[in-house]
Design an enzyme around this catalytic site. Structure first.
Site, PDB file in Angstrom:
ATOM      1  N   GLU A  33       0.800  -1.220   0.000  1.00 39.64           N
ATOM      2  CA  GLU A  33       0.000   0.000   0.000  1.00 39.64           C
ATOM      3  C   GLU A  33       0.838   1.279   0.000  1.00 39.64           C
ATOM      4  O   GLU A  33       0.282   2.378   0.066  1.00 39.64           O
ATOM      5  CB  GLU A  33      -0.909   0.014   1.236  1.00 39.64           C
ATOM      6  CG  GLU A  33      -1.722  -1.249   1.457  1.00 39.64           C
ATOM      7  CD  GLU A  33      -2.777  -1.500   0.388  1.00 39.64           C
ATOM      8  OE1 GLU A  33      -3.237  -0.512  -0.228  1.00 39.64           O
ATOM      9  OE2 GLU A  33      -3.143  -2.667   0.158  1.00 39.64           O
ATOM     10  N   ASP A 130     -12.721  -1.265  -4.897  1.00 47.44           N
ATOM     11  CA  ASP A 130     -13.664  -2.271  -4.419  1.00 47.44           C
ATOM     12  C   ASP A 130     -13.707  -3.511  -5.297  1.00 47.44           C
ATOM     13  O   ASP A 130     -14.059  -4.598  -4.818  1.00 47.44           O
ATOM     14  CB  ASP A 130     -15.081  -1.695  -4.354  1.00 47.44           C
ATOM     15  CG  ASP A 130     -15.209  -0.543  -3.382  1.00 47.44           C
ATOM     16  OD1 ASP A 130     -14.230  -0.246  -2.667  1.00 47.44           O
ATOM     17  OD2 ASP A 130     -16.299   0.069  -3.339  1.00 47.44           O
ATOM     18  N   ASP A 200     -15.205  -8.322  -1.761  1.00 46.28           N
ATOM     19  CA  ASP A 200     -14.737  -7.135  -2.458  1.00 46.28           C
ATOM     20  C   ASP A 200     -13.222  -7.026  -2.305  1.00 46.28           C
ATOM     21  O   ASP A 200     -12.664  -7.410  -1.269  1.00 46.28           O
ATOM     22  CB  ASP A 200     -15.381  -5.881  -1.871  1.00 46.28           C
ATOM     23  CG  ASP A 200     -16.859  -5.743  -2.203  1.00 46.28           C
ATOM     24  OD1 ASP A 200     -17.433  -6.665  -2.825  1.00 46.28           O
ATOM     25  OD2 ASP A 200     -17.451  -4.711  -1.817  1.00 46.28           O
ATOM     26  N   HIS A 248     -15.716  -2.498   4.207  1.00 45.23           N
ATOM     27  CA  HIS A 248     -14.320  -2.693   3.820  1.00 45.23           C
ATOM     28  C   HIS A 248     -13.327  -2.438   4.950  1.00 45.23           C
ATOM     29  O   HIS A 248     -13.667  -1.915   6.002  1.00 45.23           O
ATOM     30  CB  HIS A 248     -14.013  -1.792   2.623  1.00 45.23           C
ATOM     31  CG  HIS A 248     -14.898  -2.081   1.446  1.00 45.23           C
ATOM     32  ND1 HIS A 248     -15.400  -1.097   0.630  1.00 45.23           N
ATOM     33  CD2 HIS A 248     -15.385  -3.256   0.963  1.00 45.23           C
ATOM     34  CE1 HIS A 248     -16.150  -1.649  -0.323  1.00 45.23           C
ATOM     35  NE2 HIS A 248     -16.152  -2.954  -0.136  1.00 45.23           N
ATOM     36  N   ASP A 250     -10.423  -0.523   4.769  1.00 42.43           N
ATOM     37  CA  ASP A 250      -9.494   0.602   4.685  1.00 42.43           C
ATOM     38  C   ASP A 250      -9.881   1.836   5.495  1.00 42.43           C
ATOM     39  O   ASP A 250      -9.175   2.849   5.428  1.00 42.43           O
ATOM     40  CB  ASP A 250      -9.204   0.984   3.224  1.00 42.43           C
ATOM     41  CG  ASP A 250     -10.431   1.034   2.345  1.00 42.43           C
ATOM     42  OD1 ASP A 250     -11.550   0.906   2.864  1.00 42.43           O
ATOM     43  OD2 ASP A 250     -10.271   1.204   1.125  1.00 42.43           O
ATOM     44  N   ASN A 311      -9.706   7.365   5.810  1.00 43.66           N
ATOM     45  CA  ASN A 311      -9.326   6.594   4.639  1.00 43.66           C
ATOM     46  C   ASN A 311      -8.251   7.341   3.847  1.00 43.66           C
ATOM     47  O   ASN A 311      -8.536   8.183   3.006  1.00 43.66           O
ATOM     48  CB  ASN A 311     -10.596   6.377   3.804  1.00 43.66           C
ATOM     49  CG  ASN A 311     -10.411   5.414   2.667  1.00 43.66           C
ATOM     50  OD1 ASN A 311      -9.896   5.784   1.621  1.00 43.66           O
ATOM     51  ND2 ASN A 311     -10.868   4.194   2.853  1.00 43.66           N
ATOM     52  N   HIS A 356      -8.346   6.194  -0.429  1.00 43.12           N
ATOM     53  CA  HIS A 356      -7.932   4.827  -0.744  1.00 43.12           C
ATOM     54  C   HIS A 356      -9.003   4.128  -1.578  1.00 43.12           C
ATOM     55  O   HIS A 356      -8.690   3.360  -2.492  1.00 43.12           O
ATOM     56  CB  HIS A 356      -7.655   4.059   0.552  1.00 43.12           C
ATOM     57  CG  HIS A 356      -6.941   2.766   0.363  1.00 43.12           C
ATOM     58  ND1 HIS A 356      -7.589   1.546   0.361  1.00 43.12           N
ATOM     59  CD2 HIS A 356      -5.620   2.476   0.177  1.00 43.12           C
ATOM     60  CE1 HIS A 356      -6.700   0.580   0.188  1.00 43.12           C
ATOM     61  NE2 HIS A 356      -5.509   1.117   0.063  1.00 43.12           N
ATOM     62  N   CYS A 357     -10.278   4.423  -1.295  1.00 43.58           N
ATOM     63  CA  CYS A 357     -11.383   3.782  -2.014  1.00 43.58           C
ATOM     64  C   CYS A 357     -11.425   4.185  -3.487  1.00 43.58           C
ATOM     65  O   CYS A 357     -11.717   3.358  -4.355  1.00 43.58           O
ATOM     66  CB  CYS A 357     -12.714   4.154  -1.382  1.00 43.58           C
ATOM     67  SG  CYS A 357     -12.896   3.800   0.365  1.00 43.58           S
TER      68      CYS A 357
END
Length: 388
Positions: A33, A130, A200, A248, A250, A311, A356-357
């Site tokens: 990441e 996702d 996801d 999720h 994150d 996030n 991040h999404c």
């Protein structure tokens, strides 16, 4: 032409089956990441809709509501326009840092799609995180839980073809049937039944050869087993269970750089984390700020949690993009030696996507490595310590 050393490295990687360095000419390479970012996909908010109210949407996004109470139809035009303004600012910052930015096609999410078991409409392509997972030179379409996302990767098809032609391995998980029975679950702990792999990509954080997989409303345990079977024994998947069921990972964990992870204090303690993180420094986010900017009507339609602005997205191990309003979080990260770039996504909570999404980091500099010592049980089984 690459050097003889590069050619030898690539040849060894191909023979081994899992490259440890970026294959020459391949546009896809991302192993964690935080490595220095070279290419990224940023989402597209146009034609975005609330996910069609059915059992898959109820479990994944609105377990506290009946089907009749789930919002439906297109997102308000003003919200879509302002979301794109904010994404354009984000894109400009990334490009100023030398990052190549790609965007998916605008897609007719209002159109109907169906199988022999159900019919639905589309959702959006605002959050590429996702639906696709990049591990090394592999780009994997995941078996998403919400029915309206089952054809979402079609809006990325030109990019996927480009990546495949450059040498990337393009893989699609088994398409889940997403029957009603998959969602016959306790809505206080909404996790799809293990009838088939369903997850996801944003349920996963990457740490080289180690991946952390959140079992939640958007990822069942069988999904982690399928992913393990695909990646093979060189990789280890660590389950994070019974800590957070709402979608999720994150906004629960943020991997900042080797040795440093940011955690959500409302969801996890140090004791909840996989054993591997006992070797790392764990810091906890301060409370989110500026949450009073939302009206009750706005909140009634929001997809994201109160913690969506935690996030964050790393451009490098030393630089991270953080919500502009989170001054305490910014100071905490700066205290730990990070350069913080403050930007705002005004509708992160409504659309359910922070920095991040809304990104898919397709290419980062770096190597596929192991960042954690093997747990004692693994060392005993292997007869010693191995570091890839």
């Amino acid at each position: 032409m690459g050097s003889n050393k590069d050619d030898e490295l690539l040849e060894r990687a191909v023979i081994a089956g899992t490259p440890t360095a970026s294959p020459l000419g391949c546009h896809v390479w991302s192993c964690n990441e935080w490595d220095p970012l070279e290419e990224v996909i940023v989402g597209n908010p146009f034609n975005a809709r609330f996910p069609h109210p059915d059992k898959s949407t109820q479990v994944a996004e609105y377990p506290d509501r009946s089907l009749d109470e789930i919002p439906h139809g297109p997102f308000p035009e003003r919200i879509v326009e302002e979301a794109e303004e904010d994404l354009q600012e984000f894109v400009a910052v990334l490009e100023s840092r030398g990052v190549t930015v790609k965007r998916p096609e605008t897609w007719p999410h209002e159109k109907q799609l169906s199988t022999i078991h159900w019919e639905t409409s589309g959702y959006y392509n605002y959050c590429p995180r996702d639906i696709m997972l990049v591990i090394g030179d592999q780009i994997i379409e995941t078996p998403n839980v919400i029915r309206g996302r089952s054809q979402e990767t079609f809006s990325y098809r030109p990019l996927l073809l480009e990546y495949m032609r450059s040498g990337a391995r393009w893989i699609s998980a088994p398409k889940p049937m997403l029957l009603d029975t998959l969602f016959d679950v306790d809505l206080t702990k909404p996790t799809p039944r293990d009838d088939e792999p369903a997850f996801d990509a944003a349920n996963i954080l990457r740490f080289g050869y180690d991946l952390v997989y959140l079992v939640s409303a958007t990822g069942n345990e069988l999904g982690s087993q399928w992913l393990q079977s695909l990646l093979g024994d060189k990789f280890r998947i660590h389950l994070l269970k019974d800590v957070y069921f709402g979608s999720h990972i994150d906004s629960t964990l943020v991997a900042l750089r080797p040795g440093l992870i940011l955690c959500n204090p409302a969801r996890v303690t140090k004791e909840d984390l996989p054993e591997i993180f006992k070797q790392w420094e764990v810091i906890f986010s301060p409370p989110m700020e500026n949450t009073d900017r939302y009206s009750d009507e706005y909140l009634s339609k929001c997809i994201g949690s109160d913690w969506i602005d935690m996030n964050a997205f790393s451009i490098s191990p030393d630089c991270v993009v953080v919500d502009r309003d989170q001054t305490a979080l910014r100071k905490l990260l700066e205290k730990h030696g990070l350069e913080v770039i403050p930007i705002k996504l005004r509708h992160s909570k409504m659309l359910g996507g922070g920095f991040h999404c809304v990104t898919l980091d397709v290419r980062r500099k770096g190597r596929l490595e192991r960042y954690f010592d093997d747990p004692p049980a693994v060392r005993r089984a292997q007869g010693g310590h191995h570091r890839s």
